[in-house]
Scaffold this motif. Structure first.
Motif, PDB file in Angstrom:
ATOM      1  N   ILE A 152       0.795  -1.209   0.252  1.00 27.89           N
ATOM      2  CA  ILE A 152       0.059  -0.138  -0.025  1.00 27.89           C
ATOM      3  C   ILE A 152       0.901   1.391   0.126  1.00 27.89           C
ATOM      4  O   ILE A 152       2.097   1.226   0.623  1.00 27.89           O
ATOM      5  CB  ILE A 152      -0.888  -0.079   1.326  1.00 27.89           C
ATOM      6  N   HIS A 153       0.700   2.198  -0.914  1.00 27.69           N
ATOM      7  CA  HIS A 153       1.297   3.630  -0.740  1.00 27.69           C
ATOM      8  C   HIS A 153       0.971   4.114   0.420  1.00 27.69           C
ATOM      9  O   HIS A 153      -0.198   4.013   0.986  1.00 27.69           O
ATOM     10  CB  HIS A 153       0.737   4.353  -1.767  1.00 27.69           C
ATOM     11  N   LEU A 154       2.101   4.837   1.318  1.00 29.42           N
ATOM     12  CA  LEU A 154       1.803   5.320   2.413  1.00 29.42           C
ATOM     13  C   LEU A 154       0.890   6.307   2.550  1.00 29.42           C
ATOM     14  O   LEU A 154       0.207   6.687   3.515  1.00 29.42           O
ATOM     15  CB  LEU A 154       3.069   5.883   3.034  1.00 29.42           C
ATOM     16  N   SER A 155       0.605   7.028   1.385  1.00 24.97           N
ATOM     17  CA  SER A 155      -0.599   7.830   1.254  1.00 24.97           C
ATOM     18  C   SER A 155      -2.005   7.380   1.492  1.00 24.97           C
ATOM     19  O   SER A 155      -3.065   7.603   1.726  1.00 24.97           O
ATOM     20  CB  SER A 155      -0.720   8.918   0.207  1.00 24.97           C
ATOM     21  N   GLY A 156      -1.843   5.921   1.291  1.00 30.04           N
ATOM     22  CA  GLY A 156      -3.075   5.226   1.261  1.00 30.04           C
ATOM     23  C   GLY A 156      -3.935   5.060   0.027  1.00 30.04           C
ATOM     24  O   GLY A 156      -4.983   4.705  -0.248  1.00 30.04           O
ATOM     25  N   THR A 157      -3.428   5.707  -1.126  1.00 30.64           N
ATOM     26  CA  THR A 157      -4.106   5.939  -2.143  1.00 30.64           C
ATOM     27  C   THR A 157      -4.040   4.589  -3.024  1.00 30.64           C
ATOM     28  O   THR A 157      -5.203   4.394  -3.778  1.00 30.64           O
ATOM     29  CB  THR A 157      -3.411   7.148  -3.118  1.00 30.64           C
ATOM     30  N   TRP A 158      -3.053   3.951  -3.046  1.00 29.79           N
ATOM     31  CA  TRP A 158      -2.938   2.952  -4.059  1.00 29.79           C
ATOM     32  C   TRP A 158      -2.472   1.472  -3.434  1.00 29.79           C
ATOM     33  O   TRP A 158      -1.694   1.620  -2.365  1.00 29.79           O
ATOM     34  CB  TRP A 158      -1.678   3.109  -5.206  1.00 29.79           C
ATOM     35  N   THR A 159      -3.040   0.412  -3.769  1.00 30.48           N
ATOM     36  CA  THR A 159      -2.655  -0.837  -3.277  1.00 30.48           C
ATOM     37  C   THR A 159      -2.466  -1.984  -4.305  1.00 30.48           C
ATOM     38  O   THR A 159      -2.951  -1.464  -5.675  1.00 30.48           O
ATOM     39  CB  THR A 159      -3.809  -1.658  -2.359  1.00 30.48           C
TER      40      THR A 159
END
Length: 125
Positions: free
Chosen positions: A51-58
């Motif tokens: 997961i991107h640390l921004s939570g945007t992508w997995t």
């Protein structure tokens, strides 16, 4: 320095669910992704999800797509790997780790630089 601590492993039956948690502390500047990698006895390390640390992508390995869901609670510095419909082939030591680069669908186990201690997940058929 980033520290990663996993929790939530255990022994379950096939078809059951488990939720793994990975809590990180320390500086995360310079890191782009948090992921889970697993290693079964006698096998190579296998990328599971990131997961991107921004939570945007997995992104997920094909072997777990549709069964595992990775999410992140930024307020708790914790990522959660929800594992549903577990299979015996999911048995492994699961380790969370961070990567400085977001590789998208091309992640592999070797892309991660800082690792937690790992936690055992055992699925009995």
């Amino acid at each position: 320095q980033v520290q990663l601590v996993e929790s939530g492993g255990g022994s379950v039956q096939a078809g059951d669910s488990l939720r793994l948690s990975c809590t990180h502390s320390g500086r995360t500047e310079g890191f782009s992704a948090l992921g889970w990698i697993r290693q079964a006895p006698g096998k190579e390390r296998e990328f599971v999800a990131a997961i991107h640390l921004s939570g945007t992508w997995t992104t997920y390995a094909d072997s777990v797509k549709g069964r595992f869901t990775l999410s992140r609670d930024n307020t708790k510095n914790t990522a959660y790997l929800q594992m549903n419909n577990l299979k015996s082939e999911d048995t492994a030591v699961y380790t969370c780790a961070v990567s400085r680069v977001w590789y998208g669908v091309s992640f592999s186990a070797g892309d991660f630089g800082t690792w937690g201690q790992g936690i055992q997940v055992t699925v009995s058929s």
